[in-house]
Motif scaffolding. Structure first.
Motif, PDB file in Angstrom:
ATOM      1  N   LEU A  82       1.074  -1.348   0.270  1.00 47.96           N
ATOM      2  CA  LEU A  82      -0.023   0.514  -0.160  1.00 47.96           C
ATOM      3  C   LEU A  82       0.685   1.376  -0.324  1.00 47.96           C
ATOM      4  N   VAL A  83       0.660   2.430  -0.472  1.00 45.07           N
ATOM      5  CA  VAL A  83       1.265   3.490  -1.071  1.00 45.07           C
ATOM      6  C   VAL A  83       0.593   4.373  -0.144  1.00 45.07           C
ATOM      7  N   HIS A  84       0.054   4.508   0.733  1.00 44.86           N
ATOM      8  CA  HIS A  84      -0.764   5.964   1.389  1.00 44.86           C
ATOM      9  C   HIS A  84      -0.461   7.632   0.733  1.00 44.86           C
ATOM     10  N   VAL A  85      -0.837   8.455   0.452  1.00 38.77           N
ATOM     11  CA  VAL A  85      -0.362   9.430  -0.367  1.00 38.77           C
ATOM     12  C   VAL A  85      -1.122  11.017   0.313  1.00 38.77           C
ATOM     13  N   ASP A  86      -0.843  11.575   1.033  1.00 39.80           N
ATOM     14  CA  ASP A  86      -1.545  12.750   1.121  1.00 39.80           C
ATOM     15  C   ASP A  86      -1.337  14.108   0.021  1.00 39.80           C
ATOM     16  N   ALA A  87      -2.284  13.768  -0.502  1.00 41.57           N
ATOM     17  CA  ALA A  87      -1.288  15.369  -1.676  1.00 41.57           C
ATOM     18  C   ALA A  87      -2.340  16.513  -1.111  1.00 41.57           C
ATOM     19  N   TRP A 119      -6.950  13.285  -0.705  1.00 37.38           N
ATOM     20  CA  TRP A 119      -6.646  15.055  -1.101  1.00 37.38           C
ATOM     21  C   TRP A 119      -6.927  14.472  -2.838  1.00 37.38           C
ATOM     22  N   GLY A 120      -7.430  13.613  -3.414  1.00 35.20           N
ATOM     23  CA  GLY A 120      -6.278  13.013  -4.633  1.00 35.20           C
ATOM     24  C   GLY A 120      -7.200  13.713  -5.835  1.00 35.20           C
ATOM     25  N   GLU A 121      -8.042  14.370  -5.897  1.00 34.25           N
ATOM     26  CA  GLU A 121      -8.749  14.781  -7.155  1.00 34.25           C
ATOM     27  C   GLU A 121      -8.201  16.115  -7.584  1.00 34.25           C
ATOM     28  N   GLY A 122      -7.791  15.418  -8.942  1.00 32.49           N
ATOM     29  CA  GLY A 122      -7.894  16.377  -9.561  1.00 32.49           C
ATOM     30  C   GLY A 122      -5.992  16.118  -9.803  1.00 32.49           C
ATOM     31  N   VAL A 123      -5.455  16.081  -8.939  1.00 36.24           N
ATOM     32  CA  VAL A 123      -3.610  15.731  -8.855  1.00 36.24           C
ATOM     33  C   VAL A 123      -3.682  14.074  -9.506  1.00 36.24           C
ATOM     34  N   ALA A 124      -4.785  12.874  -8.191  1.00 41.07           N
ATOM     35  CA  ALA A 124      -3.916  11.551  -8.516  1.00 41.07           C
ATOM     36  C   ALA A 124      -4.671  10.780 -10.340  1.00 41.07           C
ATOM     37  N   GLU A 125      -5.972  11.565 -10.792  1.00 40.70           N
ATOM     38  CA  GLU A 125      -6.020  10.761 -12.347  1.00 40.70           C
ATOM     39  C   GLU A 125      -4.802  10.848 -13.022  1.00 40.70           C
ATOM     40  N   ARG A 126      -4.387  12.327 -13.264  1.00 40.68           N
ATOM     41  CA  ARG A 126      -2.740  11.974 -14.060  1.00 40.68           C
ATOM     42  C   ARG A 126      -1.873  10.114 -13.555  1.00 40.68           C
TER      43      ARG A 126
END
Length: 159
Positions: A82-87, A119-126
């Protein structure tokens, strides 16, 4: 952008949020990206704790706000990590977002991990063309949360 039918569930307390995450983890595979959306206190980290428990990864799960990304290795060989990211802080930086994502090297981790981005919307889709979007909302002055989730496939948009 193709979206499967969104599903919604009420989660009465934190334990239910974690249990939902654990159940969800049984459907996730290495390479999956999960984007969590919701205000402070909505249950994003609690949901991630549940996903981590369901995947059976090592280490305590807490918000990676200050380190941005934390890797949790699988406890069993052959299982995804698991990679847990806080964007949250990524969008406030003077560094271009694409450069920050490249520096995190998340696409390398996708091969053998599930990536969960708070907080990944607009970021992680990339990162990928197909991802699981989860929106969490919490009633004011309450532990009750509402979770809505759906798989999104932006590749089907161009088909």
């Amino acid at each position: 952008m193709a979206r499967l039918t969104a599903q919604t569930r009420t989660l009465p307390d934190v334990a239910d949020t974690e249990a939902f995450g654990a159940a969800l983890a049984t459907t996730l595979r290495a390479g999956d990206v999960v984007i969590l959306d919701g205000p402070l206190g909505a249950g994003k980290t609690a949901l991630t704790r549940g996903i981590a428990a369901g995947l059976g990864v090592q280490g305590r799960v807490s918000s990676p706000t200050f380190i941005i990304a934390r890797l949790h290795r699988p406890a069993t060989a052959g299982c995804p990590g698991l990679v847990h990211v806080d964007a949250y802080r990524l969008t406030d930086s003077a560094i271009p977002l694409d450069e920050e994502l490249d520096a995190l090297d998340l696409d390398t981790d996708l091969a053998d991990s599930v990536v969960v981005v708070e907080w990944g919307e607009g970021v992680a889709e990339r990162l990928v063309s197909r991802y699981l979007m989860i929106r969490l909302r919490r009633a004011p002055e309450s532990e009750v949360r509402e979770v809505t989730w759906e798989w999104v496939d932006s590749a089907e948009e161009s088909s």
